[in-house]
Scaffold this motif. Structure first.
Motif, PDB file in Angstrom:
ATOM      1  N   GLU A 289       7.063   6.297  -6.616  1.00 33.14           N
ATOM      2  CA  GLU A 289       5.638   6.382  -6.840  1.00 33.14           C
ATOM      3  C   GLU A 289       5.395   5.159  -7.450  1.00 33.14           C
ATOM      4  O   GLU A 289       4.355   4.328  -7.215  1.00 33.14           O
ATOM      5  CB  GLU A 289       5.330   7.426  -7.946  1.00 33.14           C
ATOM      6  CG  GLU A 289       5.194   8.607  -7.333  1.00 33.14           C
ATOM      7  CD  GLU A 289       4.862   9.814  -8.041  1.00 33.14           C
ATOM      8  OE1 GLU A 289       4.446  11.037  -7.867  1.00 33.14           O
ATOM      9  OE2 GLU A 289       5.288   9.708  -9.597  1.00 33.14           O
ATOM     10  N   MET A 290       6.086   4.371  -8.158  1.00 35.33           N
ATOM     11  CA  MET A 290       5.867   3.061  -8.890  1.00 35.33           C
ATOM     12  C   MET A 290       6.240   2.097  -7.822  1.00 35.33           C
ATOM     13  O   MET A 290       5.280   1.107  -7.985  1.00 35.33           O
ATOM     14  CB  MET A 290       7.188   2.848  -9.796  1.00 35.33           C
ATOM     15  CG  MET A 290       7.000   3.609 -11.206  1.00 35.33           C
ATOM     16  SD  MET A 290       7.835   3.003 -12.438  1.00 35.33           S
ATOM     17  CE  MET A 290       9.448   3.123 -12.077  1.00 35.33           C
ATOM     18  N   TYR A 291       6.895   2.068  -6.875  1.00 39.88           N
ATOM     19  CA  TYR A 291       7.049   0.986  -5.624  1.00 39.88           C
ATOM     20  C   TYR A 291       5.737   1.649  -4.663  1.00 39.88           C
ATOM     21  O   TYR A 291       5.157   0.267  -4.503  1.00 39.88           O
ATOM     22  CB  TYR A 291       8.296   1.284  -4.938  1.00 39.88           C
ATOM     23  CG  TYR A 291       9.643   0.878  -5.692  1.00 39.88           C
ATOM     24  CD1 TYR A 291       9.813  -0.137  -6.276  1.00 39.88           C
ATOM     25  CD2 TYR A 291      10.636   1.837  -5.583  1.00 39.88           C
ATOM     26  CE1 TYR A 291      10.941  -0.401  -6.894  1.00 39.88           C
ATOM     27  CE2 TYR A 291      11.982   1.591  -6.160  1.00 39.88           C
ATOM     28  CZ  TYR A 291      11.964   0.469  -6.812  1.00 39.88           C
ATOM     29  OH  TYR A 291      12.990   0.031  -7.423  1.00 39.88           O
ATOM     30  N   GLN A 292       5.346   2.576  -4.679  1.00 39.03           N
ATOM     31  CA  GLN A 292       4.137   2.578  -3.699  1.00 39.03           C
ATOM     32  C   GLN A 292       2.860   1.908  -4.684  1.00 39.03           C
ATOM     33  O   GLN A 292       2.054   1.329  -3.909  1.00 39.03           O
ATOM     34  CB  GLN A 292       3.628   4.057  -3.393  1.00 39.03           C
ATOM     35  CG  GLN A 292       4.985   4.574  -2.488  1.00 39.03           C
ATOM     36  CD  GLN A 292       4.793   6.290  -2.315  1.00 39.03           C
ATOM     37  OE1 GLN A 292       3.907   6.897  -3.187  1.00 39.03           O
ATOM     38  NE2 GLN A 292       5.167   6.837  -1.413  1.00 39.03           N
ATOM     39  N   HIS A 293       2.902   2.190  -5.737  1.00 38.70           N
ATOM     40  CA  HIS A 293       1.994   1.589  -6.557  1.00 38.70           C
ATOM     41  C   HIS A 293       1.942   0.011  -6.914  1.00 38.70           C
ATOM     42  O   HIS A 293       0.742  -0.647  -6.660  1.00 38.70           O
ATOM     43  CB  HIS A 293       1.711   2.277  -7.989  1.00 38.70           C
ATOM     44  CG  HIS A 293       0.599   1.452  -8.960  1.00 38.70           C
ATOM     45  ND1 HIS A 293      -0.634   1.927  -8.788  1.00 38.70           N
ATOM     46  CD2 HIS A 293       0.641   0.759  -9.968  1.00 38.70           C
ATOM     47  CE1 HIS A 293      -1.318   1.247  -9.675  1.00 38.70           C
ATOM     48  NE2 HIS A 293      -0.380   0.390 -10.426  1.00 38.70           N
ATOM     49  N   GLN A 294       3.203  -0.376  -6.589  1.00 39.68           N
ATOM     50  CA  GLN A 294       3.242  -1.780  -6.678  1.00 39.68           C
ATOM     51  C   GLN A 294       2.861  -2.519  -5.294  1.00 39.68           C
ATOM     52  O   GLN A 294       2.375  -3.585  -5.389  1.00 39.68           O
ATOM     53  CB  GLN A 294       4.711  -2.477  -7.213  1.00 39.68           C
ATOM     54  CG  GLN A 294       5.212  -3.794  -7.022  1.00 39.68           C
ATOM     55  CD  GLN A 294       4.199  -4.311  -8.208  1.00 39.68           C
ATOM     56  OE1 GLN A 294       4.132  -3.783  -9.557  1.00 39.68           O
ATOM     57  NE2 GLN A 294       4.025  -5.764  -8.219  1.00 39.68           N
ATOM     58  N   CYS A 295       3.191  -1.527  -4.240  1.00 41.03           N
ATOM     59  CA  CYS A 295       2.664  -2.125  -2.912  1.00 41.03           C
ATOM     60  C   CYS A 295       1.248  -2.125  -2.825  1.00 41.03           C
ATOM     61  O   CYS A 295       0.677  -2.933  -2.022  1.00 41.03           O
ATOM     62  CB  CYS A 295       3.352  -1.296  -1.899  1.00 41.03           C
ATOM     63  SG  CYS A 295       5.080  -1.679  -1.467  1.00 41.03           S
TER      64      CYS A 295
ATOM     65  N   LEU B 209      -1.036  -2.697  -5.089  1.00 40.36           N
ATOM     66  CA  LEU B 209      -1.433  -3.660  -5.999  1.00 40.36           C
ATOM     67  C   LEU B 209      -1.304  -5.173  -5.108  1.00 40.36           C
ATOM     68  O   LEU B 209      -2.272  -5.798  -5.201  1.00 40.36           O
ATOM     69  CB  LEU B 209      -0.619  -3.936  -7.309  1.00 40.36           C
ATOM     70  CG  LEU B 209      -0.986  -2.891  -8.313  1.00 40.36           C
ATOM     71  CD1 LEU B 209      -0.123  -3.010  -9.464  1.00 40.36           C
ATOM     72  CD2 LEU B 209      -2.387  -2.974  -8.751  1.00 40.36           C
ATOM     73  N   LEU B 210       0.004  -5.165  -4.562  1.00 38.05           N
ATOM     74  CA  LEU B 210       0.321  -6.557  -3.830  1.00 38.05           C
ATOM     75  C   LEU B 210      -0.704  -6.594  -2.461  1.00 38.05           C
ATOM     76  O   LEU B 210      -1.103  -7.458  -2.314  1.00 38.05           O
ATOM     77  CB  LEU B 210       1.692  -6.363  -3.426  1.00 38.05           C
ATOM     78  CG  LEU B 210       2.852  -6.866  -4.488  1.00 38.05           C
ATOM     79  CD1 LEU B 210       4.041  -6.474  -3.920  1.00 38.05           C
ATOM     80  CD2 LEU B 210       2.607  -8.099  -5.128  1.00 38.05           C
ATOM     81  N   GLU B 211      -0.941  -5.313  -1.769  1.00 36.95           N
ATOM     82  CA  GLU B 211      -1.746  -5.253  -0.897  1.00 36.95           C
ATOM     83  C   GLU B 211      -3.323  -5.826  -1.110  1.00 36.95           C
ATOM     84  O   GLU B 211      -4.001  -6.455  -0.464  1.00 36.95           O
ATOM     85  CB  GLU B 211      -2.235  -3.726  -0.070  1.00 36.95           C
ATOM     86  CG  GLU B 211      -0.636  -3.604   0.669  1.00 36.95           C
ATOM     87  CD  GLU B 211      -0.805  -2.253   1.166  1.00 36.95           C
ATOM     88  OE1 GLU B 211      -1.639  -1.473   1.195  1.00 36.95           O
ATOM     89  OE2 GLU B 211       0.121  -1.690   1.925  1.00 36.95           O
TER      90      GLU B 211
ATOM     91  N   GLU C 132      -4.041  -7.475  -3.782  1.00 34.30           N
ATOM     92  CA  GLU C 132      -4.034  -9.182  -4.042  1.00 34.30           C
ATOM     93  C   GLU C 132      -4.218  -9.789  -2.785  1.00 34.30           C
ATOM     94  O   GLU C 132      -4.586 -11.001  -2.617  1.00 34.30           O
ATOM     95  CB  GLU C 132      -2.665  -9.284  -4.777  1.00 34.30           C
ATOM     96  CG  GLU C 132      -2.918  -9.148  -6.192  1.00 34.30           C
ATOM     97  CD  GLU C 132      -1.563  -9.701  -6.956  1.00 34.30           C
ATOM     98  OE1 GLU C 132      -1.026 -10.936  -6.508  1.00 34.30           O
ATOM     99  OE2 GLU C 132      -1.084  -8.994  -8.003  1.00 34.30           O
TER     100      GLU C 132
END
Length: 119
Positions: A18-24, A26-28, A30
Motif C-alpha cells: 500500500e505504501m508503494y502504491q501510494h508513492q506511485c 504521488l509520483l504519477e 507529480e
C-alpha cells in the motif's frame, strides 16, 4: 512491557504494498503536473519567440526609418547652410546699398550747398 512488538498488523497501518502504491500515485500526480507545466512553458516559449520576431521586425523598421530621417536631416542642414550663405550675401549687398544711399544723400546735399539757392 515488550518494546519489540510487531505493529504492522495494527488497524490503520499500511502494508508495504500500500505504501508503494501510494508513492506511485504521488509520483504519477507529480508527473501529470510536470507535463502540464511543460506544455504551458512550451506555449510561453512559442509566444516569446513570436514576440521576439515582431520586436526584431519593428526594430529593423525603426532603424531604417531613423537612417532615412538622418539622411533627410543632413540634406536639410546642407540646404540651410546654402541658404544662410545666400542670406549673408544679400545682407552684405543691403548694407552696401544703404552705405551708398547715405553717401549719395551727403553728396547731393553738398552739391546743393555749392550751387547755392535756386530761384
Amino acid at each position: 512491557m515488550n518494546i519489540d512488538e510487531d505493529t504492522s498488523a495494527w488497524l490503520g497501518c499500511p502494508t508495504p504494498l500500500e505504501m508503494y502504491q501510494h508513492q506511485c500515485a504521488l509520483l504519477e500526480d507529480e508527473l501529470i503536473q510536470t507535463q502540464v507545466m511543460l506544455r504551458k512553458a512550451r506555449a510561453n516559449i512559442g509566444g516569446l519567440v513570436q514576440m521576439n520576431d515582431l520586436l526584431a521586425t519593428g526594430k529593423a523598421k525603426a532603424e531604417t526609418e531613423l537612417r532615412m530621417a538622418m539622411a533627410d536631416l543632413s540634406r536639410a542642414n546642407v540646404h540651410t547652410s546654402e541658404m544662410s550663405k545666400d542670406i549673408m550675401g544679400l545682407k552684405m549687398i543691403a548694407s552696401q546699398n544703404e552705405h551708398l544711399r547715405v553717401e549719395n544723400q551727403c553728396l547731393r546735399l553738398q552739391l546743393r550747398v555749392l550751387k547755392g539757392p535756386q530761384p
